[in-house]
Write an enzyme that holds these catalytic residues in place. Structure first.
Site, short mmCIF file in Angstrom:
data_model
loop_
_atom_site.label_atom_id
_atom_site.label_comp_id
_atom_site.label_asym_id
_atom_site.label_seq_id
_atom_site.Cartn_x
_atom_site.Cartn_y
_atom_site.Cartn_z
CG ASP A 1 75.08 -23.47 -7.09
OD1 ASP A 1 74.03 -22.92 -6.72
OD2 ASP A 1 75.45 -24.58 -6.64
CG MET B 1 73.77 -20.96 -3.79
SD MET B 1 72.13 -20.75 -4.51
CE MET B 1 71.41 -19.52 -3.43
CG HIS B 2 72.08 -22.98 0.76
ND1 HIS B 2 71.23 -21.92 0.56
CD2 HIS B 2 71.76 -23.91 -0.18
CE1 HIS B 2 70.43 -22.19 -0.46
NE2 HIS B 2 70.74 -23.38 -0.94
#
Length: 498
Positions: A239, A80-81
């Site tokens: 995830d 992520m991110h």
């Protein structure tokens, strides 16, 4: 009939094939490099992701003897991110800045100072952390204004794979929740955050629910992968949300604990709520609802450090030897407490200066006691997140544990005793890739809902009940544990300055 689950991890992509009954027919993993051009920087080349993914898809289809037309749906998960920025011609403008990159501390302070935390919570449900996407966009604006002016598209890592598969600019709500540009409660992009960043909403991908079809495999991707053109690609999940689907943690009352390199405590909720101190992340879940999540930066990695670095002379059987010694030690490790802050901490303290240490060490303690105290200390750290979840009045009926640490029967018992809750193992072990495949099956209508799919496919295989005597002792020790960080905070800060 088969479904692909693709999990774009930080160091490799994992691809599985699942049949309609939930059986995993096979899996492949393909590595790619991480680049560290400066201290606290972490980057990857998105094209490396695609090369590994396309090669992996082609390999697994060949390996398992599955034809492209047999794959009825594809689900995506991943780290992520991260930020992938592209120009009007769909060219990647710079390496992707990853979730673990720490260069944006100044941007986080600026966002919080200018907007204040109350407004950040109102706009996004979360606080500004260096790992999130919005501070990365602000960093690009501050340090590479020429690139910022050319940004036409911003994608998250797994959604770059979606673009390469389908040509569509799309994401889904669970991954979007970790950008600090998303209104988690309303499940849409935050206009206030985009105005603050001076980023047009058209630069962000269209946002879907995790089980919705977002596009179909195009002819170019089909040629590179062996898939059939027109194969549906669903939203998928970040995830942790996809991993929760893969463990069946999609109903209120089921909490998942991931004992991996980091530790994650994840609880779904039917209605949106947010911790007033923002100690937990509040994100959209992959089942159309919401979840809260606590993350500690060092979990099973603490035991790995102890076994492979400190006691590396034990060789291949090091884990077995040390865990056997720890199992012979009474609960509480004879009054020894380990603080698991080997990489700083995120939940509940968000302090990069936090340090690991043994507290209460005396001449009677042996290696077995120290090993057990590490397992107990990580479990106490995970309980910090559990206590916040309880404060939010989120019901917890069972805990499902996954990850490398979950293989230890001792660790599962310690976790049950410290949590005061039943800890279950499940039949699914493929993590986020499996959750992504389940979402694909839901997306094409094989199951009526994410909950229905998980009820059908995921079963409990082993349970640990808390032992009352151990739980009483651990309750006393936890009260000591949770005061130690506050006592040592200033000391940690001083040590960092040396």
């Amino acid at each position: 009939m088969a479904f692909l689950g693709i999990d774009l991890g930080t160091s490799s992509v994992k691809i599985i094939i699942m049949d309609k009954d939930g059986k995993v027919l096979g899996s492949v993993s393909k590595d790619y490099p991480i680049y560290y051009p400066r201290q606290n920087w972490a980057e990857q080349n998105p094209e490396d992701w695609w090369q590994s993914t396309s090669e992996g898809i082609k390999e697994i289809l060949s390996k398992m003897g599955v034809k492209g037309e047999d794959v009825k749906g594809i689900g995506l998960s991943g780290q992520m991110h991260g930020s992938v920025v592209m120009d009007k011609d769909n060219n990647v403008l710079m390496p992707a800045i990853l979730w673990c990159d720490q260069r944006t501390a100044g941007e986080c302070d600026y966002i919080t100072r200018k907007l204040n935390q109350a407004n950040l919570t109102k706009y996004t449900g979360n606080k500004a952390l260096p790992g999130f996407t919005a501070p990365k966009i602000l960093w690009i604006k501050n340090h590479n204004p020429g690139i910022f002016e050319r940004i036409t598209h911003v994608l998250l890592p797994k959604d770059y794979i979606r673009f390469k598969l389908t040509g569509e600019f799309a994401t889904e709500v669970s991954d979007a929740s970790g950008t600090l540009m998303f209104d988690v409660e309303k499940r849409t992009w935050s206009k206030e955050m985009l105005e603050f960043l001076e980023l047009p909403e058209e630069a962000l991908p269209r946002c879907f629910e995790s089980y919705e079809i977002t596009g179909k495999v195009n002819s170019k991707a089909a040629e590179e992968t062996g898939l059939k053109p027109g194969t549906p690609v669903v939203g998928g999940g970040g995830d942790q949300a996809a991993g929760a689907v893969g463990t069946g943690a999609v109903k209120s009352g089921i909490m998942s604990v991931a004992l991996g390199t980091s530790g994650v405590v994840f609880a779904g909720q039917d209605a949106y709520s947010v911790d007033e101190h923002n100690r937990l992340h509040s994100f959209c879940h992959a089942n159309g609802k919401w979840h809260v999540m606590g993350v500690m930066l060092s979990a099973a990695s603490c035991l790995k450090w102890w076994v492979e670095d400190v006691n590396k002379g034990l060789g291949e059987k090091g884990f077995d030897i040390l865990l056997d010694e720890a199992d012979k030690v009474d609960s509480g490790s004879h009054g020894l407490i380990f603080l698991p802050y080997l990489m700083g901490e995120r939940t509940p303290y968000s302090d990069p200066d936090a340090r690991g240490c043994f507290i209460g060490l005396n001449i009677t303690h042996d290696r077995g006691a120290m090993t057990r105290s590490i397992i107990e200390g990580v479990s106490f750290g995970l309980r910090d997140s559990l206590e916040i979840i309880k404060d939010l009045k989120i019901p917890i009926d069972e805990v499902r544990v996954t990850g490398g640490g979950a293989k230890s029967k001792l660790w599962r018992q310690v976790l049950a005793d410290i949590f005061g809750a039943k800890v279950n193992m499940i039949n699914a072990t493929e993590g986020p890739a499996y959750g992504a495949a389940i979402l694909a099956a839901v997306g094409i209508g094989e199951y009526g809902s994410v909950e229905d799919a998980c009820d059908e496919l995921i079963k409990v295989t082993d349970s640990m009940e808390p032992l009352a005597e151990n739980s009483r002792k651990y309750e006393e020790m936890y009260q000591i544990y949770k005061g130690l960080y506050l006592t040592l905070k200033d000391t940690f800060n001083k040590l960092t300055g040396i």
